[in-house]
Scaffold this motif. Structure first.
Motif, mmCIF file in Angstrom:
data_model
loop_
_atom_site.group_PDB
_atom_site.id
_atom_site.type_symbol
_atom_site.label_atom_id
_atom_site.label_comp_id
_atom_site.label_asym_id
_atom_site.label_seq_id
_atom_site.Cartn_x
_atom_site.Cartn_y
_atom_site.Cartn_z
ATOM 1 N N PHE A 176 -17.629 10.693 14.224
ATOM 2 C CA PHE A 176 -17.434 9.602 13.267
ATOM 3 C C PHE A 176 -15.972 9.166 13.189
ATOM 4 N N GLY A 177 -15.056 10.084 13.486
ATOM 5 C CA GLY A 177 -13.631 9.742 13.435
ATOM 6 C C GLY A 177 -13.003 9.897 12.065
ATOM 7 N N PHE A 178 -13.603 10.744 11.207
ATOM 8 C CA PHE A 178 -13.031 10.948 9.870
ATOM 9 C C PHE A 178 -11.602 11.491 9.939
ATOM 10 N N SER A 179 -11.372 12.434 10.855
ATOM 11 C CA SER A 179 -10.056 13.076 10.930
ATOM 12 C C SER A 179 -8.965 12.079 11.305
ATOM 13 N N GLU A 180 -9.322 11.066 12.104
ATOM 14 C CA GLU A 180 -8.333 10.064 12.517
ATOM 15 C C GLU A 180 -7.827 9.255 11.334
ATOM 16 N N LYS A 181 -8.666 9.132 10.298
ATOM 17 C CA LYS A 181 -8.267 8.403 9.084
ATOM 18 C C LYS A 181 -7.916 9.352 7.937
ATOM 19 N N ASN A 182 -7.751 10.642 8.289
ATOM 20 C CA ASN A 182 -7.406 11.664 7.290
ATOM 21 C C ASN A 182 -8.389 11.705 6.126
ATOM 22 N N ILE A 183 -9.662 11.545 6.455
ATOM 23 C CA ILE A 183 -10.714 11.610 5.437
ATOM 24 C C ILE A 183 -11.332 13.005 5.488
ATOM 25 N N ALA A 184 -11.195 13.757 4.422
ATOM 26 C CA ALA A 184 -11.701 15.138 4.369
ATOM 27 C C ALA A 184 -13.007 15.178 3.582
ATOM 28 N N ILE A 185 -14.028 15.777 4.191
ATOM 29 C CA ILE A 185 -15.310 15.947 3.501
ATOM 30 C C ILE A 185 -15.215 17.180 2.602
ATOM 31 N N GLN A 186 -15.589 17.018 1.337
ATOM 32 C CA GLN A 186 -15.500 18.114 0.374
ATOM 33 C C GLN A 186 -16.361 19.292 0.821
ATOM 34 N N GLN A 187 -15.916 20.491 0.495
ATOM 35 C CA GLN A 187 -16.578 21.703 0.964
ATOM 36 C C GLN A 187 -18.045 21.756 0.536
ATOM 37 N N LYS A 188 -18.320 21.406 -0.713
ATOM 38 C CA LYS A 188 -19.709 21.463 -1.197
ATOM 39 C C LYS A 188 -20.601 20.487 -0.427
#
Length: 371
Positions: A176-188
């Motif tokens: 999805f490329g979340f890391s490229e936009k510094n988007i962190a998915i919450q642990q829960k």
């Protein structure tokens, strides 16, 4: 200008309905010998230059001036990679003429994508079903085509699922490329996604499609807020930034209001209102588009038109623009029909001759299909 030709294919994993049929009536490279009830197709030999490359097919301009659409479906993916086609290359091809784009996709081609574990008896049944499906497709009996495809899938799907090796959740999310936009998915959320993802895989492997789809939908309900952050809606200013149009301040204000209302209708899933608003939006914008000149409209034709026909075409084109500007759409359509009545014979005379390749010579290397 290339007249649009719809080329559609049946593929092993996806059912494609509505194959277009194009019969090469005047096929310039055709060569055949006929003896009573049997027609023997002689291999064609074509030299030419590559014009377009599309997957495992290329279009070439033959040294004889004709256009050829060459299918390399008999060749392996490794061979295609080694061929390394480049537009402008000169090549030499041997192959046979086929009548329809769908004829490139034979059972032998389809068979290459099948799992190796399929038995001889199942292969025989699949071949019968495959040929029946192609016949029905040419007859445009698409509901029947879908039924046959589902019968074929009953045979192939258990093997496909048995061989399926899904990646980890981390690998899936990485695409999805979340890391490229510094988007962190919450642990829960990540923990919940992992549970749902693994349940989805198990249901898919067990062939429980409806329940698997429910899990798939549940997965995206969890991940949707992160997708919204990854792909935020465009502002009106961002949307209009690439449009080099001289729009008045009054219309810009109207457009911005409509744009924001249309986006809200989209978010609320109000399809009827959304359609009306977007039609209003583009109705205003369309008045600012400047039509291209006749010369520009015709600039990418790859064949010559007689001077007499060119004059007639230009006159008809300018009449079309005038009628469309006046809102006389029905009369404009009549002029377009007259326009293409003149142009169509040129497309017909220059249409592609379909060749299923059996040998290729390129860069001093010969390629033959691998069996």
């Amino acid at each position: 200008m290339r007249k649009p030709i719809k080329k559609t294919w049946m593929i092993a994993s996806v059912l494609t309905l509505g194959m277009a049929v194009y019969m090469p009536l005047q096929a310039g490279a055709t060569s055949a010998e006929t003896t009573k009830d049997v027609t023997i197709q002689i291999e064609q030999q074509i030299k030419g230059t590559i014009k377009y490359i599309e997957g495992d097919t290329i279009t070439i301009k033959g040294n004889d001036g004709k256009n050829y659409y060459i299918g390399f479906h008999k060749f392996s993916e490794e061979q295609l990679e080694n061929m390394n086609f480049v537009e402008g290359q000169e090549i030499f091809v041997e192959g046979s003429i086929v009548e329809d784009y769908s004829d490139f996709y034979t059972f032998e081609v389809y068979k290459k994508s099948l799992p190796k574990e399929i038995t001889k008896e199942e292969l025989t049944k699949l071949e019968i079903l495959f040929n029946e499906m192609k016949t029905l497709d040419k007859e445009e009996k698409y509901d029947e085509v879908e039924k046959i495809y589902l019968e074929m899938e009953k045979i192939t799907k258990p093997y496909v699922l048995a061989n399926w090796q899904p990646g980890s959740l981390e690998e899936y999310l990485e695409d999805f490329g979340f890391s490229e936009k510094n988007i962190a998915i919450q642990q829960k959320d990540k923990e919940q996604l992992k549970v749902v993802y693994e349940e989805w895989i198990k249901l898919k492997k067990d062939g429980k499609e409806e329940k698997a789809q429910e899990k798939f939908d549940e997965f995206y309900e969890i991940i949707q807020p992160y997708l919204d952050e990854l792909y935020p809606p465009q502002t009106f200013e961002e949307y209009m930034s690439d449009m080099e149009l001289d729009i008045t301040k009054e219309d810009l204000a109207k457009l911005k209001t409509i744009y924001e209302e249309a986006q809200k209708a989209d978010n609320d899933s109000n399809d009827e209102l959304s359609e009306k608003l977007w039609n209003d939006f583009y109705g205003i914008i369309s008045t600012y588009f400047k039509p291209v000149s006749f010369e520009e409209y015709m600039s990418d034709l790859d064949f010559k038109i007689s001077e007499t026909d060119s004059k007639q075409l230009k006159q008809l084109y300018e009449e079309v623009l005038a009628l469309e500007k006046q809102g006389e759409d029905e009369k404009a359509v009549e002029k377009w029909e007259a326009f293409y009545n003149i142009l169509d014979p040129y497309f017909e005379a220059n249409k592609e001759i379909l060749i299923s390749a059996s040998k290729l010579t390129i860069n001093g290397h010969d390629y033959l299909p691998q069996h």
